[in-house]
Design a protein around this motif. Sequence first.
Motif, PDB file in Angstrom:
ATOM      1  N   GLY A 113       0.825  -1.199   0.000  1.00  0.00           N
ATOM      2  CA  GLY A 113       0.000   0.000   0.000  1.00  0.00           C
ATOM      3  C   GLY A 113       0.860   1.249   0.000  1.00  0.00           C
ATOM      4  N   CYS A 135      -1.444  10.457   4.493  1.00  0.00           N
ATOM      5  CA  CYS A 135      -2.578   9.880   3.769  1.00  0.00           C
ATOM      6  C   CYS A 135      -2.274   8.409   3.484  1.00  0.00           C
ATOM      7  N   GLY A 136      -3.279   7.559   3.618  1.00  0.00           N
ATOM      8  CA  GLY A 136      -3.092   6.144   3.329  1.00  0.00           C
ATOM      9  C   GLY A 136      -4.038   5.297   4.145  1.00  0.00           C
ATOM     10  N   LYS A 137      -3.837   3.978   4.105  1.00  0.00           N
ATOM     11  CA  LYS A 137      -4.667   3.065   4.879  1.00  0.00           C
ATOM     12  C   LYS A 137      -4.366   3.235   6.367  1.00  0.00           C
ATOM     13  N   THR A 138      -5.411   3.222   7.176  1.00  0.00           N
ATOM     14  CA  THR A 138      -5.267   3.484   8.605  1.00  0.00           C
ATOM     15  C   THR A 138      -4.311   2.502   9.269  1.00  0.00           C
ATOM     16  N   ARG A 189      -9.870   1.030   6.364  1.00  0.00           N
ATOM     17  CA  ARG A 189     -10.286   2.227   5.644  1.00  0.00           C
ATOM     18  C   ARG A 189      -9.096   3.138   5.360  1.00  0.00           C
ATOM     19  N   TYR A 190      -9.301   4.062   4.438  1.00  0.00           N
ATOM     20  CA  TYR A 190      -8.270   5.037   4.098  1.00  0.00           C
ATOM     21  C   TYR A 190      -8.600   6.378   4.745  1.00  0.00           C
ATOM     22  N   THR A 191      -7.572   7.164   5.001  1.00  0.00           N
ATOM     23  CA  THR A 191      -7.754   8.462   5.625  1.00  0.00           C
ATOM     24  C   THR A 191      -6.796   9.471   5.013  1.00  0.00           C
ATOM     25  N   SER A 192      -7.194  10.728   5.049  1.00  0.00           N
ATOM     26  CA  SER A 192      -6.303  11.815   4.623  1.00  0.00           C
ATOM     27  C   SER A 192      -6.247  12.897   5.698  1.00  0.00           C
TER      28      SER A 192
END
Length: 315
Positions: free
Chosen positions: A170, A201-204, A227-230
């Motif tokens: 990832g 930013c990326g997968k938690t 989940r992904y987060t920014s």
Amino acid sequence: MALPDNASCGLPGEESGFPEIIELNVGGQVYITRYSTLTSVPDSLLWEMFSRKNIKTLARDSKGRFFVDRDGFLFRYILDYMRDQQLVLPDHFPERSRLQREAEYFILPELVKMLTPKISKQNSIGDDACQSDPEESSPNADTARNIASLGSMACSSLTPGVGSESRRSGFITIGYRGSYTLGRDSQTDAKFRRVARIMVCGKTSLAKEVFGDTLNESRDPDRPPERYTSRYYLKFTFLEQAFDKLADAGFHMVACNSTGTCAFAHDQTDDKIWTSYTEYVFYPVLMKNDHITRLHTLQNMDRLYNRIRDFKKQS
């Protein structure tokens, strides 16, 4: 504006005293819809409220709107479904389970079915994907159990999350904003300001694995691991420190970009204040040992499939 208690003559809600156009306050969000829409699904909660109950018994807000104490954002999808009994969600919709709970509350069983996760047999590892060859006859029960166990072993060797390279696959993007002052003379040294915040930013789960306690999650709490987060950022402001942590986790930089604009010029000194935004993209590099592990896995797969064929022939 308060709603009238009596509707005009000949309108669908006349018998129960409801107007044709109804205003709703759902969790603070205002919706305007037709009476026929709210009663379009028989036996639903809204159908019960607006066809069986007296208009004077329903809760209202200070402006006379009918009040429903539920999630106002998700109600838009409930109302869309009641218009034509179809479900249309945006791509990568993150609140499917919460919407399913809302559908259960409003007693919409068909919508609940649409939102229930479907498990594909093709993606069910160790179930049907690696058990048998459809071109040959089915083996007996004992042989089938042996084949199933071998198939599970074969599939598990390729399951994401088993190897370190799969577990860490990832992208992670590091971004920051900076500013500096540049004088009228281009030869003058620029005055750089400190980096205020380093965004992640990326997968938690991947971000937590790499940065650990230095990751500030206050802007996006309780984010599921898959989940992904920014919205994460780091508790320190040194880019080199972030790069060190990524390098220790086996990540290499694969791309970067930067933009800069002149925010304003100082009236007295003619110095210009420039702002910039820079992003660095990192990805884990497959090590030599991981290539060897993958080669061994493929060799073991060949052996396992040969054993499966032998079991089936014996049956």
